[in-house]
Design a protein around this motif. Sequence first.
Motif, PDB file in Angstrom:
ATOM      1  N   LEU A   1     -33.163  39.890  50.298  1.00 12.77           N
ATOM      2  CA  LEU A   1     -31.885  40.190  50.041  1.00 12.77           C
ATOM      3  C   LEU A   1     -31.604  40.267  48.321  1.00 12.77           C
ATOM      4  CD1 LEU A   1     -30.086  37.381  52.038  1.00 12.77           C
ATOM      5  CD2 LEU A   1     -30.209  40.010  52.639  1.00 12.77           C
ATOM      6  N   LEU A   2     -30.926  41.324  48.084  1.00 12.80           N
ATOM      7  CA  LEU A   2     -30.421  41.638  46.807  1.00 12.80           C
ATOM      8  C   LEU A   2     -29.949  40.395  45.941  1.00 12.80           C
ATOM      9  CD1 LEU A   2     -30.603  44.175  44.607  1.00 12.80           C
ATOM     10  CD2 LEU A   2     -28.323  44.405  45.390  1.00 12.80           C
ATOM     11  N   PHE A   3     -30.369  39.906  44.805  1.00 11.64           N
ATOM     12  CA  PHE A   3     -29.827  38.755  44.422  1.00 11.64           C
ATOM     13  C   PHE A   3     -30.025  37.539  45.122  1.00 11.64           C
ATOM     14  CE2 PHE A   3     -27.124  42.351  42.529  1.00 11.64           C
ATOM     15  CZ  PHE A   3     -27.433  42.183  41.136  1.00 11.64           C
TER      16      PHE A   3
ATOM     17  N   MET B   1     -21.758  35.829  46.392  1.00  7.40           N
ATOM     18  CA  MET B   1     -22.104  34.660  46.890  1.00  7.40           C
ATOM     19  C   MET B   1     -23.024  33.575  45.854  1.00  7.40           C
ATOM     20  SD  MET B   1     -23.053  35.143  50.981  1.00  7.40           S
ATOM     21  CE  MET B   1     -21.849  35.748  52.243  1.00  7.40           C
ATOM     22  N   ASN B   2     -23.427  34.377  44.675  1.00  7.69           N
ATOM     23  CA  ASN B   2     -23.985  33.451  43.689  1.00  7.69           C
ATOM     24  C   ASN B   2     -22.929  32.909  42.796  1.00  7.69           C
ATOM     25  OD1 ASN B   2     -26.750  33.751  44.210  1.00  7.69           O
ATOM     26  ND2 ASN B   2     -26.633  35.784  43.527  1.00  7.69           N
ATOM     27  N   ASP B   3     -21.597  33.230  43.123  1.00  3.95           N
ATOM     28  CA  ASP B   3     -20.613  32.656  42.053  1.00  3.95           C
ATOM     29  C   ASP B   3     -20.382  31.159  42.430  1.00  3.95           C
ATOM     30  OD1 ASP B   3     -20.528  35.056  41.006  1.00  3.95           O
ATOM     31  OD2 ASP B   3     -18.661  35.580  41.951  1.00  3.95           O
ATOM     32  N   TRP B   4     -20.808  30.633  43.676  1.00  5.51           N
ATOM     33  CA  TRP B   4     -20.579  28.995  43.972  1.00  5.51           C
ATOM     34  C   TRP B   4     -21.270  28.426  43.016  1.00  5.51           C
ATOM     35  CZ3 TRP B   4     -17.404  27.494  47.570  1.00  5.51           C
ATOM     36  CH2 TRP B   4     -17.045  28.408  48.493  1.00  5.51           C
ATOM     37  N   SER B   5     -20.828  27.054  42.714  1.00  9.43           N
ATOM     38  CA  SER B   5     -21.268  25.989  41.728  1.00  9.43           C
ATOM     39  C   SER B   5     -22.782  25.465  41.800  1.00  9.43           C
ATOM     40  CB  SER B   5     -20.286  24.894  41.414  1.00  9.43           C
ATOM     41  OG  SER B   5     -20.218  24.158  42.742  1.00  9.43           O
ATOM     42  N   THR B   6     -23.425  25.677  43.019  1.00  8.93           N
ATOM     43  CA  THR B   6     -24.661  25.257  43.352  1.00  8.93           C
ATOM     44  C   THR B   6     -25.869  25.758  42.849  1.00  8.93           C
ATOM     45  OG1 THR B   6     -24.741  26.671  45.432  1.00  8.93           O
ATOM     46  CG2 THR B   6     -23.518  24.584  45.701  1.00  8.93           C
ATOM     47  N   PRO B   7     -26.875  24.903  42.599  1.00  8.30           N
ATOM     48  CA  PRO B   7     -28.159  25.585  41.939  1.00  8.30           C
ATOM     49  C   PRO B   7     -28.689  26.757  42.702  1.00  8.30           C
ATOM     50  CG  PRO B   7     -28.072  22.986  42.018  1.00  8.30           C
ATOM     51  CD  PRO B   7     -26.943  23.411  42.702  1.00  8.30           C
TER      52      PRO B   7
ATOM     53  N   ASP C   1     -11.437  28.906  33.382  1.00 11.88           N
ATOM     54  CA  ASP C   1     -12.801  28.122  32.783  1.00 11.88           C
ATOM     55  C   ASP C   1     -13.824  27.879  34.034  1.00 11.88           C
ATOM     56  OD1 ASP C   1     -14.765  26.381  31.443  1.00 11.88           O
ATOM     57  OD2 ASP C   1     -13.395  25.963  30.082  1.00 11.88           O
ATOM     58  N   SER C   2     -14.489  28.772  34.029  1.00  2.82           N
ATOM     59  CA  SER C   2     -15.600  28.979  35.070  1.00  2.82           C
ATOM     60  C   SER C   2     -16.467  27.877  35.208  1.00  2.82           C
ATOM     61  CB  SER C   2     -16.260  30.258  35.303  1.00  2.82           C
ATOM     62  OG  SER C   2     -17.085  30.478  34.172  1.00  2.82           O
ATOM     63  N   GLU C   3     -16.793  27.378  33.775  1.00  6.72           N
ATOM     64  CA  GLU C   3     -17.764  26.358  33.724  1.00  6.72           C
ATOM     65  C   GLU C   3     -17.098  24.964  33.986  1.00  6.72           C
ATOM     66  OE1 GLU C   3     -20.775  24.967  30.286  1.00  6.72           O
ATOM     67  OE2 GLU C   3     -19.050  25.890  29.731  1.00  6.72           O
ATOM     68  N   LEU C   4     -15.951  24.585  33.823  1.00 10.23           N
ATOM     69  CA  LEU C   4     -15.216  23.525  34.083  1.00 10.23           C
ATOM     70  C   LEU C   4     -15.016  23.599  35.596  1.00 10.23           C
ATOM     71  CD1 LEU C   4     -13.907  20.873  33.631  1.00 10.23           C
ATOM     72  CD2 LEU C   4     -12.092  21.970  32.853  1.00 10.23           C
ATOM     73  N   GLU C   5     -14.653  24.616  36.058  1.00  4.45           N
ATOM     74  CA  GLU C   5     -14.467  24.663  37.664  1.00  4.45           C
ATOM     75  C   GLU C   5     -15.748  24.427  38.329  1.00  4.45           C
ATOM     76  OE1 GLU C   5     -13.506  28.856  37.925  1.00  4.45           O
ATOM     77  OE2 GLU C   5     -11.368  28.521  36.834  1.00  4.45           O
TER      78      GLU C   5
ATOM     79  N   ILE D   1     -13.809  23.445  47.942  1.00  5.08           N
ATOM     80  CA  ILE D   1     -12.746  24.196  47.651  1.00  5.08           C
ATOM     81  C   ILE D   1     -13.298  25.742  47.288  1.00  5.08           C
ATOM     82  CG2 ILE D   1     -11.477  22.123  47.071  1.00  5.08           C
ATOM     83  CD1 ILE D   1     -11.583  23.195  44.046  1.00  5.08           C
ATOM     84  N   THR D   2     -12.506  26.717  47.080  1.00  7.21           N
ATOM     85  CA  THR D   2     -12.543  28.103  46.716  1.00  7.21           C
ATOM     86  C   THR D   2     -13.400  28.072  45.264  1.00  7.21           C
ATOM     87  OG1 THR D   2     -10.743  28.848  47.891  1.00  7.21           O
ATOM     88  CG2 THR D   2     -11.740  30.486  46.482  1.00  7.21           C
ATOM     89  N   PRO D   3     -14.314  29.051  45.264  1.00  5.99           N
ATOM     90  CA  PRO D   3     -15.161  28.921  44.102  1.00  5.99           C
ATOM     91  C   PRO D   3     -14.566  29.698  43.051  1.00  5.99           C
ATOM     92  CG  PRO D   3     -16.201  30.524  45.555  1.00  5.99           C
ATOM     93  CD  PRO D   3     -15.353  29.743  46.366  1.00  5.99           C
ATOM     94  N   PHE D   4     -13.266  30.454  43.282  1.00  5.99           N
ATOM     95  CA  PHE D   4     -12.917  31.161  42.329  1.00  5.99           C
ATOM     96  C   PHE D   4     -11.635  30.731  41.946  1.00  5.99           C
ATOM     97  CE2 PHE D   4     -14.259  33.847  45.653  1.00  5.99           C
ATOM     98  CZ  PHE D   4     -15.604  34.333  45.256  1.00  5.99           C
ATOM     99  N   HIS D   5     -11.526  30.003  40.674  1.00  6.25           N
ATOM    100  CA  HIS D   5     -10.720  29.297  40.042  1.00  6.25           C
ATOM    101  C   HIS D   5     -10.540  27.819  41.038  1.00  6.25           C
ATOM    102  CE1 HIS D   5      -7.746  31.624  42.801  1.00  6.25           C
ATOM    103  NE2 HIS D   5      -8.324  32.633  42.281  1.00  6.25           N
TER     104      HIS D   5
END
Length: 452
Positions: free
Chosen positions: A41-43, A50-56, A401-405, A419-423
């Motif tokens: 799969l690309l990326f 889907m890579n925008d989630w906070s998970t490793p 602040d995506s890092e704090l989010e 909760i939603t990964p964007f904001h």
Amino acid sequence: MNTRYGINWDKAKALYHTECTDFTSRMPRSRELSSRAAGHLLFGVPLHWMNDWSTPFSLYVAAAQGARFKDVDGHDYVDFCLGDTGAMFGHSPKPVAEAIARQAQCGYTAMLPNEDGVWVAQELTRRFGLPYWQFALSASDANRFAIRWARAITDRSKVLIFNGCYHGTVDDVFVDLVDGKPQTRDSLLGQVYDITQHTRSVEFNDLAALEAALQDGEVACLLAEPAMTNIGMVLPQPGFWQAAQALCKRYGTLLLIDETHTISSGPGGYTRAHGLEPDLFVVGKPVAGGVPCAVYGFSAETACRAEDAKRKAPPGHSGIGTTLTANLLAMAAMRANLAEVMTDSAYQYMFGLAEKLATGLRRVIEQQQLPWCVTQIGARTEFQFTPTPPQNGSEAGKILDSELEHFMHLFLLNRGLLITPFHNMILVCPDTTAADVDRLVMAFADFVAAVK
């Protein structure tokens, strides 16, 4: 001390490292699937965002029902993201699941209408007030088609949007104000022409700028959410929409309202709840209970002008609609969702829970003396890293602040809360419980206490 938004940044980074380690140790199956996906799969994911989630690495879902889902490693979660509104009425609502199962025995798609489509159109008129409707597979498509109709109807080329808006994958809307000047968004991949030649952008809640953009009579439509939701929530100031509608009418610009997120405002959306009178109207994501589908409506006058424009056009493909548009499966799902799931009583229940959630978050923020605020619109709640709610897209963008989010989102996820990964958007659904809300507020308080 290194602080940001009232947070001890050194503590926050150390906590995030601990949470990443904890996530990795508890998710062997998700980690193994992520490794396999990386080769095909690309990326490494079905869609790159889907890579925008906070998970490793990606968290893999095994099953979802109501307000809950289970991952492939056997952990249970309360879902306050709900597909970023796609599952706003819960995962796999029973009436929708049953309707899909019945229709699956009777055909998925035929390029022909059926009775469900007639019922749905009548119900959409009852709810939203616009008398004529068409269908699409996503709100992105619906917005794209509505813009095409607006241009055909008005014989004007330009579209007006609000700075920081989001209307799906419609190229026309990717224009930002940079130092007050419109600029094609740098992140828009593969764009080969200057979008600013056909799209104008002004700040939300700025009536003077809105009139200045409309007064030369070149704008076909104003495309807008009634409250901005995808850059962090920005609510309209009192009287803004009444004045904005009047300006659109004065300069012959069609008002295209996108309620894909603000459908959280009620059964008829923000439009019916606050007396808006759009010429064109779009809602997607949750309207068919999560099955890919969207609708767009026309006022009587706009419908008449649209039909006239189509009749006057040369014969051939209009560029509006796709083969699977208004397929039988989506029609069945939408009918069941509108009739039995997306009800007045469901909304009233969700409003009560969202108010409870907002009150709990505000209490924690006040107790911890954080320079944050909470914004709510119906079943949709969000905490924002500013003491006062933003008034436009520029203000909202500056406090993201995506890092704090990510720090906070992973902390919550490791405690079984998504909760939603964007904001920091949070949704409740008819299956969410008061205990679920209390649990989220308590975990929010625990995070704040750990990094204050």
